[in-house]
Design a protein around this motif. Structure first.
Motif, PDB file in Angstrom:
ATOM      1  N   UNK A   1     -11.583 -12.321  41.854  1.00 53.43           N
ATOM      2  CA  UNK A   1     -12.926 -11.832  41.461  1.00 53.43           C
ATOM      3  C   UNK A   1     -13.056 -10.432  41.851  1.00 53.43           C
ATOM      4  N   UNK A   2     -13.590  -9.686  40.599  1.00 49.33           N
ATOM      5  CA  UNK A   2     -13.954  -8.196  40.591  1.00 49.33           C
ATOM      6  C   UNK A   2     -15.506  -8.317  40.962  1.00 49.33           C
ATOM      7  N   UNK A   3     -15.959  -7.358  41.727  1.00 44.23           N
ATOM      8  CA  UNK A   3     -17.095  -6.964  41.920  1.00 44.23           C
ATOM      9  C   UNK A   3     -17.468  -5.509  41.486  1.00 44.23           C
ATOM     10  N   UNK A   4     -18.784  -5.283  40.653  1.00 40.67           N
ATOM     11  CA  UNK A   4     -19.120  -4.148  40.446  1.00 40.67           C
ATOM     12  C   UNK A   4     -20.560  -4.041  40.282  1.00 40.67           C
ATOM     13  N   UNK A   5     -20.999  -2.805  40.287  1.00 38.55           N
ATOM     14  CA  UNK A   5     -22.606  -2.396  40.254  1.00 38.55           C
ATOM     15  C   UNK A   5     -22.887  -2.065  38.865  1.00 38.55           C
ATOM     16  N   UNK A   6     -24.082  -2.369  38.400  1.00 36.92           N
ATOM     17  CA  UNK A   6     -24.378  -2.173  36.959  1.00 36.92           C
ATOM     18  C   UNK A   6     -25.898  -1.715  37.274  1.00 36.92           C
ATOM     19  N   UNK A   7     -26.150  -0.355  36.760  1.00 36.19           N
ATOM     20  CA  UNK A   7     -27.388   0.424  36.662  1.00 36.19           C
ATOM     21  C   UNK A   7     -28.424  -0.625  35.905  1.00 36.19           C
ATOM     22  N   UNK A   8     -29.664  -0.468  36.293  1.00 34.53           N
ATOM     23  CA  UNK A   8     -30.577  -1.274  35.944  1.00 34.53           C
ATOM     24  C   UNK A   8     -30.740  -1.335  34.202  1.00 34.53           C
TER      25      UNK A   8
END
Length: 189
Positions: free
Chosen positions: A18-25
């Motif tokens: 599982x690769x977690x990443x943040x995405x801007x709104x």
């Protein structure tokens, strides 16, 4: 001596990661607008060495809430790991494809800014320069995708922008787009 209950080893299943990443709104909203397209749920992983991992990942989970401090929402993609190349705790960059149909591209070096607005010099049929305001849809390495302000087939000044002014008459050496783009240092996969 080992005491009762002491941890001897840790086992991890790394067949899938599982690769977690943040995405801007704003990107989240674009993603949700186009998420009926199955190709958009696939992502790629650029590893720490700059190479792209040979397996595509699939976005399977999106957190319920935004992080109010950063304005991001966390996504999770699952990647198959048949060669056991990836390990827990590694870092990288997620690459998401966003299709642009009939996109008009120009080299970034053909543009200039005045008061936070982007312009190009267009060479009209009589060889005179017109300063034209353009709006940029997206930015790629060395290229802009144009939203509006230019039409397909218009001639854009690529070199010598600082030596000319609007209304000047210029002699041009017309390059086909393939030649103009070949001289740029473009990122390829």
């Amino acid at each position: 001596m080992v005491e009762d209950g002491a941890l001897l080893t840790t086992l991890s299943d790394i067949s899938k990661l599982w690769v977690y990443f943040n995405v801007p709104e704003a990107e989240y909203l674009d993603f949700k607008t186009h998420n009926n397209d199955a190709a958009i749920t696939k992502v790629q992983l650029r590893m720490a060495n700059g190479k792209t991992y040979n397996q595509d990942g699939v976005i399977e989970t999106i957190e319920a809430d935004f992080d109010n401090t950063a304005g991001n929402i966390e996504f999770r993609a699952t990647f198959a790991n048949p060669d056991k190349l990836l390990r827990h705790g590694e870092t990288g960059t997620i690459l998401m494809k966003k299709p642009y149909k009939n996109a008009l591209l120009i080299p970034q070096k053909a543009t200039f800014e005045i008061l936070d607005k982007t312009y190009v010099y267009v060479v009209n049929d009589s060889g005179k320069l017109e300063q034209r305001l353009i709006n940029i849809e997206a930015e790629l390495p060395h290229l802009f995708i144009i939203k509006d302000g230019l039409k397909d087939g218009e001639k854009v000044l690529l070199e010598g922008l600082r030596k000319v002014h609007a209304g000047d008459t210029v002699e041009i050496n017309l390059l086909p787009p393939e030649k103009a783009f070949a001289d740029l240092q473009l990122y390829t996969e």
